[in-house]
Structures are given as C-alpha cells and as structure tokens.
Design a protein around this motif. Sequence first.
Motif, PDB file in Angstrom:
ATOM      1  N   LYS A   1       6.049  -0.370   8.107  1.00 24.11           N
ATOM      2  CA  LYS A   1       6.267   0.270   6.811  1.00 24.11           C
ATOM      3  C   LYS A   1       4.918   0.616   6.186  1.00 24.11           C
ATOM      4  N   GLY A   2       4.782   1.871   5.718  1.00 20.28           N
ATOM      5  CA  GLY A   2       3.561   2.317   5.067  1.00 20.28           C
ATOM      6  C   GLY A   2       2.575   2.983   6.013  1.00 20.28           C
TER       7      GLY A   2
ATOM      8  N   CYS B   1       4.563   8.491  16.354  1.00 13.82           N
ATOM      9  CA  CYS B   1       3.944   7.175  16.518  1.00 13.82           C
ATOM     10  C   CYS B   1       3.072   6.912  15.303  1.00 13.82           C
ATOM     11  N   ALA B   2       2.624   5.666  15.183  1.00 11.12           N
ATOM     12  CA  ALA B   2       1.684   5.344  14.119  1.00 11.12           C
ATOM     13  C   ALA B   2       0.412   6.152  14.360  1.00 11.12           C
TER      14      ALA B   2
ATOM     15  N   LEU C   1       8.881   4.379   6.118  1.00  8.36           N
ATOM     16  CA  LEU C   1       9.459   3.647   4.989  1.00  8.36           C
ATOM     17  C   LEU C   1      10.013   2.291   5.425  1.00  8.36           C
ATOM     18  N   GLU C   2       9.954   2.025   6.727  1.00 12.95           N
ATOM     19  CA  GLU C   2      10.434   0.754   7.257  1.00 12.95           C
ATOM     20  C   GLU C   2       9.751   0.467   8.592  1.00 12.95           C
ATOM     21  N   ASP C   3       9.844  -0.796   9.032  1.00 13.75           N
ATOM     22  CA  ASP C   3       9.332  -1.187  10.338  1.00 13.75           C
ATOM     23  C   ASP C   3      10.303  -0.753  11.419  1.00 13.75           C
ATOM     24  N   GLY C   4       9.771  -0.500  12.620  1.00 11.68           N
ATOM     25  CA  GLY C   4      10.640  -0.167  13.748  1.00 11.68           C
ATOM     26  C   GLY C   4       9.870  -0.122  15.048  1.00 11.68           C
ATOM     27  N   THR C   5      10.615  -0.237  16.144  1.00 15.06           N
ATOM     28  CA  THR C   5      10.020  -0.142  17.477  1.00 15.06           C
ATOM     29  C   THR C   5      10.941   0.675  18.365  1.00 15.06           C
ATOM     30  N   ASP C   6      10.398   1.717  18.986  1.00  9.96           N
ATOM     31  CA  ASP C   6      11.135   2.539  19.951  1.00  9.96           C
ATOM     32  C   ASP C   6      12.559   2.857  19.509  1.00  9.96           C
TER      33      ASP C   6
ATOM     34  N   ILE D   1      13.530   5.450  12.618  1.00 13.71           N
ATOM     35  CA  ILE D   1      13.216   4.824  11.330  1.00 13.71           C
ATOM     36  C   ILE D   1      13.357   5.850  10.215  1.00 13.71           C
ATOM     37  N   GLU D   2      13.444   5.370   9.019  1.00 13.91           N
ATOM     38  CA  GLU D   2      13.394   6.227   7.836  1.00 13.91           C
ATOM     39  C   GLU D   2      11.926   6.488   7.519  1.00 13.91           C
ATOM     40  N   ALA D   3      11.611   7.728   7.199  1.00 17.57           N
ATOM     41  CA  ALA D   3      10.237   8.092   6.838  1.00 17.57           C
ATOM     42  C   ALA D   3      10.282   9.166   5.776  1.00 17.57           C
ATOM     43  N   VAL D   4       9.180   9.332   5.093  1.00 22.91           N
ATOM     44  CA  VAL D   4       9.052  10.424   4.131  1.00 22.91           C
ATOM     45  C   VAL D   4       8.141  11.475   4.774  1.00 22.91           C
TER      46      VAL D   4
END
Length: 170
Positions: free
Chosen positions: A130-131, A143-144, A157-162, A165-168
């Motif tokens: 997240k962030g 990816c990050a 907007l949240e943690d996730g792996t493969d 996820i929700e993102a802005v």
Amino acid sequence: TYVERNDSTNASYYVNFSEIGSTQRRIYNDGGMSYNPATNTLSTGIFSGTATSARYADLAEKYLADQEYPVGTVVCVGGEKEVTAANFGDRAIGVVSENPAFMMNKDLEGGTYIALKGRVPVRISGTVRKGQRLEAYQNGLACAAVQHSNNVFGIALEDGTDGVIEAVIL
C-alpha cells in the motif's frame, strides 16, 4: 385522478412535459426520453445539469485496443490499433476499466474503456505494498516502481502479491 404505482415493470415509459400558456395547457410526449421503473433508469440523448455523485470511481475513455484485455490490464499507446498491453519501460496511459464512472468517447465502435484517472483494479506481478508507486512490468501487468522511475502511472491502495489490487491512477 387515479395514479397507479409501478416500480417493478421492466419496460420503458416516455416522460411527459406540459406547456403552460395564458389560456391553455398542453401535454407533450418526448420519445427521446424514457424511464424504466424496474431499473430506476432515466434515459435521454444529452443532459445539461449538475451531477453530484457517480456510481463507480474512474474517468475512462474508449480506445481501440489491438486485442481484448482483462480488466486491470495496464496499457500504453502502441500496437496495431491505438493501445496495447504495456511492458517495462513503456509509458502507461491507464488500465482496462471494469465499471467507468465517467465514459468519454462512448460512441467509438469496438473500443475498450481505459481508466485514465481514479480508483480501479490493477493486475500486478510480484509484491506491492500500500502506498507504493506502480509502473508497467510485462504483458499488461504492473509492479512496484523502481526508485526514480519516470513511468509511474498509479499508487497501490492495498497490499498484494501476483493478482489484482485496488490502485489510484494518477
């Protein structure tokens, strides 16, 4: 006057308007504006007014994609049409939208809604916290972002792996 309540019929009814003159009143029917009580949907061609809310959370525009992509796919300008799945180093313009709140260029035939701004699901590869800032990775995944990347298109907007996820989208 008898008024029948009807909030379950799945059919379109036309909206009536009245003209008030000095000596007479006329009722007009507009065939271009209809109401469906089962879906609570008012339909018309052009609306002029102020909206105070939206059902979903992104601003999306239709683009011609070189193939059909799943929701959350990161895209960039390119391919055989207007947009294609983004890869590392590409400047992503957005992601395939699931439920656009605002739909621009909606009459484009065969187009795909691409979320340009707002909150949407994004397909990711690897671990994202997240962030963290997001950039294109490969085959439409995100990816990050690496430090000092100029290709950031969103923020997790949240943690996730493969997965998704929700993102802005920025």
